[in-house]
Write an enzyme that holds these catalytic residues in place. Structure first.
Site, short mmCIF file in Angstrom:
data_model
loop_
_atom_site.label_atom_id
_atom_site.label_comp_id
_atom_site.label_asym_id
_atom_site.label_seq_id
_atom_site.Cartn_x
_atom_site.Cartn_y
_atom_site.Cartn_z
N ASP A 2 0.81 -1.22 0.00
CA ASP A 2 0.00 0.00 0.00
C ASP A 2 0.84 1.27 0.00
O ASP A 2 0.31 2.38 0.05
CB ASP A 2 -0.93 0.03 1.23
CG ASP A 2 -2.23 -0.74 1.00
OD1 ASP A 2 -2.58 -0.97 -0.17
OD2 ASP A 2 -2.89 -1.09 2.00
N ARG B 114 0.29 -1.63 7.61
CA ARG B 114 0.85 -0.41 7.01
C ARG B 114 1.78 0.35 7.97
O ARG B 114 2.39 1.35 7.57
CB ARG B 114 -0.26 0.53 6.52
CG ARG B 114 -1.09 -0.04 5.38
CD ARG B 114 -1.91 1.04 4.67
NE ARG B 114 -1.06 1.97 3.92
CZ ARG B 114 -1.51 3.03 3.26
NH1 ARG B 114 -2.81 3.29 3.24
NH2 ARG B 114 -0.69 3.83 2.60
N HIS C 293 -11.38 7.33 4.13
CA HIS C 293 -10.44 8.45 4.29
C HIS C 293 -11.15 9.71 3.77
O HIS C 293 -11.91 9.64 2.80
CB HIS C 293 -9.18 8.24 3.42
CG HIS C 293 -8.11 7.39 4.04
ND1 HIS C 293 -7.41 6.46 3.31
CD2 HIS C 293 -7.60 7.34 5.30
CE1 HIS C 293 -6.51 5.87 4.09
NE2 HIS C 293 -6.61 6.39 5.30
N CYS D 191 -4.95 9.51 -3.57
CA CYS D 191 -4.22 8.60 -2.66
C CYS D 191 -2.77 8.44 -3.10
O CYS D 191 -1.89 8.20 -2.25
CB CYS D 191 -4.87 7.22 -2.64
SG CYS D 191 -6.56 7.21 -2.07
N ARG E 156 -10.15 5.90 10.29
CA ARG E 156 -8.69 5.78 10.38
C ARG E 156 -8.08 6.76 11.39
O ARG E 156 -7.74 6.36 12.48
CB ARG E 156 -8.06 5.95 9.00
CG ARG E 156 -8.50 4.90 7.96
CD ARG E 156 -8.04 3.52 8.32
NE ARG E 156 -8.44 2.51 7.36
CZ ARG E 156 -7.75 2.18 6.26
NH1 ARG E 156 -6.62 2.78 5.98
NH2 ARG E 156 -8.20 1.23 5.46
#
Ligand code: ARG
Length: 284
Positions: A80, A105, A179, A277, A150
């Site tokens: 990611d 992550r 997000h 992103c 998140r």
């Protein structure tokens, strides 16, 4: 405005492009091997070479727009890492580091902070879970801050203190838009000319009311456009790089004098990310 009298091509735009400086990460190790958002299906095969080609197209568009594009080395085992927006939030030459919610992550946080340090930014080690520009968006003098999935609410106060800016907390309620940068697009961050687009249903009632009060002229996008991560776009104030499948949003942008530029990042969509992103803005 009587748009019927104007050919779209002759419509004066009045939009001003400001060259951006961004950080990106080539998806050399991209795949979907775990599931931390509803877009991810580890059993569905991914094509890393195709992901790289699609990403290269985004990179080329940014270069053609005159952007200064920096690259951070991708790390094997961090599929990611291509979603550079999550690597931090950078403003006034200060890089507020990321502290990822999911273990998969977490090593990305220090990796990005190392890049910021090596490239002359003052790094602020985060005390709270936060996923960088995925959840923090600068619009005018205000930082819009997402929470709900998140970034922890406590990170919002941390950002307010660190940058001495007003932070507006927005609560996300739809797991597909986990997000903030999947639910809001900043079209023009210029103070006094702020312009955004968003998906109302991605927010709780209080956040929707706050957005309506502050941005009464915002573009509201359709569910269809949001569902291809159309809002996950990147604007220089005049050119807006968007998912090519977000055709309704494309039309809305044109009507407002923006120049939408479509790109197909279908492979990266399998990981739950799009244009924005893959893009972290660096503000010295
Ligand atoms: N698979 C990644 C995750 O779930 C996608 C991140 C998308 N990034 C973003 N800025 N919205 O964390």
């Amino acid at each position: 405005m009587s748009s019927i009298l104007l050919e779209p091509s002759s419509a004066p735009t009045g939009r001003v492009a400001t060259t951006r400086t961004v950080l990106m990460c080539r998806p050399e190790h991209f795949t979907v091997s775990y599931r931390i958002n509803p877009w991810m299906h580890p059993h569905v095969p991914t094509d890393t070479a195709l992901a790289v080609r699609q990403w290269e197209e985004l990179y080329r568009i940014y270069r053609d727009l005159g952007f200064e594009v920096h690259l951070v080395d991708p790390i094997p085992g961090l599929p990611d890492m291509v979603y550079a927006a999550n690597g931090g939030f950078v403003l006034d030459n200060i890089a507020y580091g990321a502290s990822f919610q999911y273990a998969e992550r977490q090593p990305e946080g220090p990796a990005y902070m190392e890049w910021f340090r090596a490239n002359g930014f003052d790094v602020a080690e985060p005390a709270n879970v936060n996923e960088g520009e995925g959840d923090f968006l600068l619009v005018g003098d205000v930082i819009l801050a997402g929470t709900g999935f998140r970034s922890a609410g406590d990170s919002h106060g941390e950002v307010a203190r660190l940058f001495g800016r007003e932070v507006l907390t927005l609560t996300l309620v739809d797991p597909a838009f986990y997000h903030l940068d999947t639910a809001i697009a900043v079209l023009d961050p210029t103070p006094g000319a702020e312009d955004i687009a968003y998906l109302p249903k991605a927010f709780d009632a209080a956040s929707r009311a706050a957005l309506e009060a502050r941005f009464p002229d915002a573009i509201l996008v359709s569910d269809e456009d949001a569902a291809v991560l159309g809002l996950n776009s990147f604007s220089d104030g005049a050119n807006v790089v968007i998912a090519s499948r977000a055709t309704g949003f494309e039309r809305q942008l044109r009507e407002r004098g923006y120049n939408p530029i479509g790109v197909d990042l279908s492979e990266l969509l399998l990981g739950g990310g799009g244009v924005k992103c893959c893009t972290l803005e660096l503000r010295r």
